[in-house]
Design a protein around this motif. Structure first.
Motif, PDB file in Angstrom:
ATOM      1  N   ARG A   1     -52.634  87.813 -61.569  1.00 39.44           N
ATOM      2  CA  ARG A   1     -52.346  86.732 -60.604  1.00 39.44           C
ATOM      3  C   ARG A   1     -51.145  85.964 -61.138  1.00 39.44           C
ATOM      4  O   ARG A   1     -50.364  85.804 -60.200  1.00 39.44           O
ATOM      5  CB  ARG A   1     -53.428  85.931 -60.446  1.00 39.44           C
ATOM      6  N   VAL A   2     -50.971  85.808 -62.314  1.00 39.91           N
ATOM      7  CA  VAL A   2     -49.870  84.847 -62.760  1.00 39.91           C
ATOM      8  C   VAL A   2     -48.641  85.761 -63.310  1.00 39.91           C
ATOM      9  O   VAL A   2     -47.745  85.080 -63.794  1.00 39.91           O
ATOM     10  CB  VAL A   2     -50.291  84.038 -64.183  1.00 39.91           C
ATOM     11  N   ASP A   3     -48.681  86.858 -62.982  1.00 42.31           N
ATOM     12  CA  ASP A   3     -47.349  87.623 -63.006  1.00 42.31           C
ATOM     13  C   ASP A   3     -46.275  86.861 -62.223  1.00 42.31           C
ATOM     14  O   ASP A   3     -46.370  86.724 -60.948  1.00 42.31           O
ATOM     15  CB  ASP A   3     -47.551  89.196 -62.785  1.00 42.31           C
ATOM     16  N   PRO A   4     -44.880  86.815 -62.477  1.00 34.70           N
ATOM     17  CA  PRO A   4     -43.791  86.243 -61.722  1.00 34.70           C
ATOM     18  C   PRO A   4     -43.579  86.982 -60.820  1.00 34.70           C
ATOM     19  O   PRO A   4     -43.275  86.530 -59.595  1.00 34.70           O
ATOM     20  CB  PRO A   4     -42.833  86.446 -62.890  1.00 34.70           C
ATOM     21  N   GLY A   5     -43.714  88.566 -60.734  1.00 32.93           N
ATOM     22  CA  GLY A   5     -43.362  89.269 -59.494  1.00 32.93           C
ATOM     23  C   GLY A   5     -44.429  88.975 -58.593  1.00 32.93           C
ATOM     24  O   GLY A   5     -44.013  89.202 -57.394  1.00 32.93           O
ATOM     25  N   THR A   6     -45.696  88.870 -58.599  1.00 27.98           N
ATOM     26  CA  THR A   6     -46.489  88.565 -57.902  1.00 27.98           C
ATOM     27  C   THR A   6     -46.172  87.291 -57.009  1.00 27.98           C
ATOM     28  O   THR A   6     -46.274  86.966 -55.731  1.00 27.98           O
ATOM     29  CB  THR A   6     -47.957  88.371 -58.281  1.00 27.98           C
ATOM     30  N   GLY A   7     -45.907  86.350 -57.918  1.00 27.21           N
ATOM     31  CA  GLY A   7     -45.319  84.844 -57.142  1.00 27.21           C
ATOM     32  C   GLY A   7     -44.204  85.089 -56.350  1.00 27.21           C
ATOM     33  O   GLY A   7     -44.220  84.315 -55.193  1.00 27.21           O
ATOM     34  N   ALA A   8     -43.200  85.809 -56.745  1.00 28.11           N
ATOM     35  CA  ALA A   8     -42.173  86.210 -55.792  1.00 28.11           C
ATOM     36  C   ALA A   8     -42.674  86.831 -54.555  1.00 28.11           C
ATOM     37  O   ALA A   8     -41.854  86.346 -53.685  1.00 28.11           O
ATOM     38  CB  ALA A   8     -41.164  87.252 -56.697  1.00 28.11           C
ATOM     39  N   VAL A   9     -43.530  87.573 -54.369  1.00 29.90           N
ATOM     40  CA  VAL A   9     -43.750  88.501 -53.375  1.00 29.90           C
ATOM     41  C   VAL A   9     -44.755  87.247 -52.575  1.00 29.90           C
ATOM     42  O   VAL A   9     -44.276  87.312 -51.276  1.00 29.90           O
ATOM     43  CB  VAL A   9     -45.025  89.487 -53.613  1.00 29.90           C
ATOM     44  N   PHE A  10     -45.395  86.342 -52.968  1.00 30.52           N
ATOM     45  CA  PHE A  10     -45.829  85.456 -52.250  1.00 30.52           C
ATOM     46  C   PHE A  10     -44.845  84.345 -51.466  1.00 30.52           C
ATOM     47  O   PHE A  10     -44.969  83.969 -50.491  1.00 30.52           O
ATOM     48  CB  PHE A  10     -47.158  84.432 -53.089  1.00 30.52           C
ATOM     49  N   LEU A  11     -43.831  84.176 -52.453  1.00 30.79           N
ATOM     50  CA  LEU A  11     -42.870  82.978 -52.089  1.00 30.79           C
ATOM     51  C   LEU A  11     -41.833  83.629 -51.086  1.00 30.79           C
ATOM     52  O   LEU A  11     -42.021  83.220 -49.992  1.00 30.79           O
ATOM     53  CB  LEU A  11     -42.005  82.558 -53.259  1.00 30.79           C
ATOM     54  N   TRP A  12     -41.246  84.662 -51.281  1.00 33.62           N
ATOM     55  CA  TRP A  12     -40.324  85.180 -50.232  1.00 33.62           C
ATOM     56  C   TRP A  12     -40.963  86.004 -49.531  1.00 33.62           C
ATOM     57  O   TRP A  12     -40.299  86.009 -48.198  1.00 33.62           O
ATOM     58  CB  TRP A  12     -39.370  86.161 -51.187  1.00 33.62           C
TER      59      TRP A  12
ATOM     60  N   PRO B   1     -36.223  95.086 -40.784  1.00 36.51           N
ATOM     61  CA  PRO B   1     -37.191  96.256 -41.094  1.00 36.51           C
ATOM     62  C   PRO B   1     -37.197  96.710 -42.581  1.00 36.51           C
ATOM     63  O   PRO B   1     -38.375  96.978 -43.206  1.00 36.51           O
ATOM     64  CB  PRO B   1     -36.908  97.424 -40.077  1.00 36.51           C
ATOM     65  N   LEU B   2     -36.222  96.853 -43.171  1.00 34.29           N
ATOM     66  CA  LEU B   2     -35.918  97.323 -44.556  1.00 34.29           C
ATOM     67  C   LEU B   2     -36.837  96.225 -45.418  1.00 34.29           C
ATOM     68  O   LEU B   2     -37.378  96.415 -46.410  1.00 34.29           O
ATOM     69  CB  LEU B   2     -34.475  97.251 -44.971  1.00 34.29           C
ATOM     70  N   ALA B   3     -36.429  94.852 -45.012  1.00 32.61           N
ATOM     71  CA  ALA B   3     -37.060  93.801 -45.916  1.00 32.61           C
ATOM     72  C   ALA B   3     -38.534  93.908 -45.925  1.00 32.61           C
ATOM     73  O   ALA B   3     -39.324  93.731 -46.775  1.00 32.61           O
ATOM     74  CB  ALA B   3     -36.465  92.352 -45.274  1.00 32.61           C
ATOM     75  N   LEU B   4     -39.187  94.207 -44.473  1.00 32.09           N
ATOM     76  CA  LEU B   4     -40.669  94.247 -44.433  1.00 32.09           C
ATOM     77  C   LEU B   4     -41.047  95.315 -45.145  1.00 32.09           C
ATOM     78  O   LEU B   4     -42.300  95.385 -45.610  1.00 32.09           O
ATOM     79  CB  LEU B   4     -40.742  94.309 -42.947  1.00 32.09           C
ATOM     80  N   LEU B   5     -40.265  96.463 -45.218  1.00 32.52           N
ATOM     81  CA  LEU B   5     -40.619  97.542 -45.845  1.00 32.52           C
ATOM     82  C   LEU B   5     -40.764  97.387 -47.440  1.00 32.52           C
ATOM     83  O   LEU B   5     -41.727  97.805 -48.297  1.00 32.52           O
ATOM     84  CB  LEU B   5     -39.836  98.880 -45.642  1.00 32.52           C
ATOM     85  N   GLY B   6     -39.770  96.525 -47.924  1.00 36.28           N
ATOM     86  CA  GLY B   6     -39.807  96.156 -49.247  1.00 36.28           C
ATOM     87  C   GLY B   6     -41.052  95.271 -49.513  1.00 36.28           C
ATOM     88  O   GLY B   6     -41.364  95.251 -50.849  1.00 36.28           O
ATOM     89  N   LEU B   7     -41.372  94.443 -48.643  1.00 33.26           N
ATOM     90  CA  LEU B   7     -42.547  93.544 -49.043  1.00 33.26           C
ATOM     91  C   LEU B   7     -43.781  94.230 -48.917  1.00 33.26           C
ATOM     92  O   LEU B   7     -44.498  93.905 -49.981  1.00 33.26           O
ATOM     93  CB  LEU B   7     -42.634  92.529 -47.894  1.00 33.26           C
ATOM     94  N   LEU B   8     -43.930  95.063 -48.043  1.00 33.77           N
ATOM     95  CA  LEU B   8     -45.080  96.206 -48.161  1.00 33.77           C
ATOM     96  C   LEU B   8     -45.290  96.853 -49.680  1.00 33.77           C
ATOM     97  O   LEU B   8     -46.191  96.822 -50.280  1.00 33.77           O
ATOM     98  CB  LEU B   8     -45.083  96.991 -47.102  1.00 33.77           C
TER      99      LEU B   8
END
Length: 482
Positions: free
Chosen positions: A345-356, A327-334
């Motif tokens: 779009r090309v920000d590394p943080g955005t890519g990390a959200v898509f990947l993980w 649940p904590l990970a899902l909250l973090g994802l949100l």
């Protein structure tokens, strides 16, 4: 005169502990400490740990000859093969051939693979986030009971997780730099992961494809499509290579493909080990034998069946394996997804959200939909849980000065502690209440401590229950089948 380029003995002695240029001085020492702790957690007492007998017998047979090794023969006469692809068991077989058929020799490869996963996970998370997020991620990953138990056994999932994290690391490079060759490397690792755990390795393929197509810094969509297609072709080719080669061998010269009706490795992989496990059947699998004094079926005792899919992840056996921090990970994802909407779009943080984030969501869906789940399967969720919590913690610390953010963070920690206390219901009441009491004390302390100290205090709070559960796995000499 020439410059003196020699390294002083004292400097050479400490070089191993020094962080690479561009990383904080504490990064590598902290990572090595976490790796040392995981080595102890995974390796303590493995000499007396009971292995999975079916796989141990197969590895012993495979170690008797190179013919048996290549064809993954279950018996010394090579009349029947193991009911899985042999990738992970080849590694175990090499260990047994080198060290002899000792119990610890069957389990040592999994200890090494588990520690390597920690090291690679740090690098993969750091590439798209920060050293702080990466070190938090590996601390979280080290203390998840499902992973601790898994890496103390001789099942294939340990190698699966390592290879998928290696693939994610290469995808992170592709997202960061746009280099096509790293997608080829990612395809190699996914293909090898298929050799370890078959179709389960392919679950992350759509996640990788979407992450690269959306976030890789290529000017033209065509270039991103080309990289993704190359990834898929390489992954598919390596995945099917061994099955295809062995299928060309005449039936009389190779072991029978266990789990199939007509000696077909493709049926073994895609029907027996995939389609049959995805429905509500509760009888498939080589491990469906009687066990214990009651002679109850192994699956009835340990496998998570179709009656209550909530317990596959969040309650019961599944919750006690992996649910603690989901649940904590899902909250973090949100939260991270909302923040990503404000970035390019090309920000590394955005890519990390898509990947993980994609890794977590697609595996959760798979395990909640599947009819039967072995608890140790759930360890594949750990890298994504750890990465999302690591990145979420960094976002929290950066915003903790904003009114209300600290309250929300502490509230999330309290909810995680309460959930962990519920999952500890099977433990003794003394251990349960001491753990919850310490965790809640940390939550209260987080109200008053300075900004820099909020992170470690809340981490202790949310990791208290899973850490106790992981310690009990080691203390009670448990593995993935206990």
């Amino acid at each position: 005169m020439t410059a003196d380029t020699s390294v002083r003995p004292a400097e050479s002695r400490w070089r191993f502990w020094r962080s690479p240029q561009g990383q904080p001085a504490w990064a590598r020492p902290a990572l090595l400490v976490v790796a040392a702790v995981t080595t102890v957690l995974y390796g303590w007492g493995i000499g007396s740990e009971a292995p999975h007998l079916y796989y141990a017998a197969a590895v012993r047979s495979m170690s008797m000859s190179w013919h048996n090794f290549f064809f993954a023969a279950f018996d010394p006469d090579a009349t029947i093969g193991i009911d899985k692809l042999p990738g992970a068991f080849w590694v175990q077989t090499l260990s047994v051939r080198i060290f002899g058929p000792h119990l610890w020799a069957y389990l040592l490869p999994q200890v090494i693979e588990g520690v390597l996963t920690i090291l690679v996970l740090y690098r993969a998370v750091r590439r798209l986030s920060s050293p702080v997020a990466a070190i938090v991620a590996v601390v979280v990953a080290a203390l998840v009971p499902a992973t601790v138990a898994l890496n103390r056994g001789n099942v294939a999932d340990t190698l699966l997780v390592l290879l998928l994290v290696l693939a994610a690391d290469q995808v992170a490079v592709a997202i960061e730099s746009g280099r096509t060759r790293n997608m080829v490397y990612a395809g190699v690792f996914v293909g090898l992961a298929f050799q370890a755990k078959m179709v389960q390795a392919w679950i992350v393929v759509p996640v990788i494809a979407i992450a690269v197509l959306v976030c890789a810094p290529r000017a033209q969509l065509r270039q991103r499509i080309t990289a993704t297609v190359l990834f898929g072709v390489v992954a598919l080719t390596i995945s099917l290579a061994w099955m295809s080669v062995v299928s060309l061998v005449p039936d009389r010269d190779r072991p029978y493909a266990d789990g199939s009706q007509d000696n077909s490795l493709f049926e073994q992989v895609f029907v027996y080990n995939a389609a049959s496990r995805a429905n509500d059947s509760f009888t498939v699998g080589a491990a469906n034998f009687s066990t214990g004094k009651s002679q109850a079926g192994y699956r009835a005792e340990l496998v998570l069946g179709p009656e209550n899919r909530f317990d596959h992840v969040f309650g019961g056996g599944g919750g006690r394996e992996i649910g603690w921090l989901v649940p904590l990970a899902l909250l973090g994802l949100l939260v991270l997804a909302v923040l990503a909407l404000r970035r390019p779009r090309v920000d590394p943080g955005t890519g990390a959200v898509f990947l993980w984030g994609g890794w977590l969501v697609i595996h959760l869906a798979a395990f909640l939909i599947a009819g039967t789940v072995n608890p140790y399967y759930l360890a594949v969720l750990t890298p994504a849980i750890a990465a999302l919590i690591g990145m979420g913690v960094v976002a929290f610390v950066r915003s903790v000065h904003v009114p209300g953010v600290r309250v929300v963070g502490i509230g999330a920690a309290v909810a995680t502690v309460a959930y962990g206390g519920w999952l500890l219901g099977a433990a003794s009441s003394e251990l349960r209440w001491v753990t919850v009491g310490v965790a809640l004390t940390c939550c209260v302390a987080a109200v008053f401590v300075r900004r820099a100290r909020v992170l470690p205090v809340l981490l202790v709070a949310v990791l208290a229950a899973p850490a106790v559960a992981s310690a009990s796995v080691v203390a009670d000499d448990y593995g993935p089948l206990d």
